[in-house]
Scaffold this motif. Sequence first.
Motif, PDB file in Angstrom:
ATOM      1  N   VAL A 254       1.111  -1.481  -0.410  1.00  0.00           N
ATOM      2  CA  VAL A 254      -0.534  -0.327  -0.043  1.00  0.00           C
ATOM      3  C   VAL A 254       0.799   1.344   0.165  1.00  0.00           C
ATOM      4  CG1 VAL A 254      -1.816   0.967   1.277  1.00  0.00           C
ATOM      5  CG2 VAL A 254      -1.723  -1.098   1.022  1.00  0.00           C
ATOM      6  N   PRO A 255       1.557   1.493  -1.563  1.00  0.00           N
ATOM      7  CA  PRO A 255       2.026   2.896  -1.579  1.00  0.00           C
ATOM      8  C   PRO A 255       1.639   4.170  -0.292  1.00  0.00           C
ATOM      9  CG  PRO A 255       1.669   1.273  -3.234  1.00  0.00           C
ATOM     10  CD  PRO A 255       0.828   1.396  -2.693  1.00  0.00           C
ATOM     11  N   PRO A 256       3.463   4.616  -0.373  1.00  0.00           N
ATOM     12  CA  PRO A 256       2.933   6.155   0.403  1.00  0.00           C
ATOM     13  C   PRO A 256       1.305   7.929  -0.408  1.00  0.00           C
ATOM     14  CG  PRO A 256       5.059   5.607   0.335  1.00  0.00           C
ATOM     15  CD  PRO A 256       4.516   4.448  -0.467  1.00  0.00           C
ATOM     16  N   ALA A 257       1.198   7.333  -1.097  1.00  0.00           N
ATOM     17  CA  ALA A 257       0.735   7.996  -2.210  1.00  0.00           C
ATOM     18  C   ALA A 257      -0.597   7.504  -1.245  1.00  0.00           C
ATOM     19  CB  ALA A 257       0.268   7.871  -3.265  1.00  0.00           C
ATOM     20  N   HIS A 258      -1.361   6.309  -1.174  1.00  0.00           N
ATOM     21  CA  HIS A 258      -2.497   5.973  -0.467  1.00  0.00           C
ATOM     22  C   HIS A 258      -2.491   6.611   1.009  1.00  0.00           C
ATOM     23  CE1 HIS A 258      -4.278   2.520  -2.892  1.00  0.00           C
ATOM     24  NE2 HIS A 258      -2.888   2.872  -3.741  1.00  0.00           N
ATOM     25  N   GLY A 259      -1.761   6.640   2.015  1.00  0.00           N
ATOM     26  CA  GLY A 259      -1.473   6.994   2.755  1.00  0.00           C
ATOM     27  C   GLY A 259      -1.765   8.575   3.212  1.00  0.00           C
ATOM     28  N   GLU A 260      -0.372   9.034   2.049  1.00  0.00           N
ATOM     29  CA  GLU A 260      -1.301  10.322   2.050  1.00  0.00           C
ATOM     30  C   GLU A 260      -2.481  11.510   1.387  1.00  0.00           C
ATOM     31  OE1 GLU A 260       1.838  11.056  -1.060  1.00  0.00           O
ATOM     32  OE2 GLU A 260       3.871  10.445  -0.197  1.00  0.00           O
ATOM     33  N   TRP A 261      -2.811  10.592   0.591  1.00  0.00           N
ATOM     34  CA  TRP A 261      -4.708  10.996   0.079  1.00  0.00           C
ATOM     35  C   TRP A 261      -5.529  10.954   1.851  1.00  0.00           C
ATOM     36  CZ3 TRP A 261      -9.287   9.186   0.670  1.00  0.00           C
ATOM     37  CH2 TRP A 261     -10.283   9.686  -0.085  1.00  0.00           C
ATOM     38  N   LEU A 262      -4.876   9.537   2.350  1.00  0.00           N
ATOM     39  CA  LEU A 262      -5.790   9.719   3.639  1.00  0.00           C
ATOM     40  C   LEU A 262      -5.767  10.915   4.499  1.00  0.00           C
ATOM     41  CD1 LEU A 262      -5.990   6.039   4.718  1.00  0.00           C
ATOM     42  CD2 LEU A 262      -7.708   6.912   3.338  1.00  0.00           C
TER      43      LEU A 262
END
Length: 305
Positions: A254-262
């Motif tokens: 689950v790449p960082p872009a997912h965490g950044e979006w959340l």
Amino acid sequence: MGEPLRTATTPDGRTLAFAVWGDPDGFPVVQLHGTPGCRLERWPDEDLYRRLGVCLVTSDRAGYGRSDRHLGRQVADEADDVLALADHLGFERFGVTGGSGGGHHSLACAALLPDRVVRAACIVGPAPLGDPGLEHDAWLAGQDPVNVEEFGWAIAGEDVLRPALEKELAGMAARVAVDPSTILGDFDLSDTDRAELQRPERMQIIRESITEQAATGVDGWVDDDLASVAPWGFDVGRITVPVLVRYGATDVLVPPAHGEWLAANVPGCVVKVDDDAGHLGSDPEQEIAEHVLWLRDGVPPAGSR
């Protein structure tokens, strides 16, 4: 040792399997496993939860382990099952945490059970696919090719996904029988994730979980993947419960872009980025303690924002 198998019945008549660990009189925390997974996914030293004063409840998400399938379920439907568990156990107020494939299910509980959930944590959880989340290419960017292939099967539908996951499960089980640290096979993992997979405690969890998670087949895994690439059934922008969003900078599942979006879209969330960690973190006991302090007392992990 905790009770590894207990059952409750949901309002629609399904069996929901769960386990209780730690201090039965402690602060209640419902922990939601990843994809695939089962109720046995916890830290195997139960004294850790006792020392932290936590009553930890883990469950088999619908279709996993000993829980009945909920055909056509959305991510949002997990809130109903968590509510059934809480009512069964007499929890008026409780915390919810979910990691990886459990992360967005934890967010569903935060969004849909604001009168019962005190705080929630989404650990290395995915963002929605498509509007209002990440568009297709951005959602897949940075994921290991093995992961990209799996979500391609999910997008193609159950007829493609099911036989592919049955083959994947057989391969995982064969690898685990020889060396549990090789469960993820050809994934190009970060150094920290490879080190985590070699921890004796994590290998114990993998050995215990690999057969139980698919005790009745791959229904749970199939339905998790289908739900993850479909609309979730709730809007993260309407969450009012305090949420911790935590993700790893070197995560290829689950790449960082997912965490950044959340982090940008879950209102008022506390954000912790593990700069040197991937999907599995780097210090499990410390991270569990940090999550308990957040869920119970609202204390953010050091270095969060």
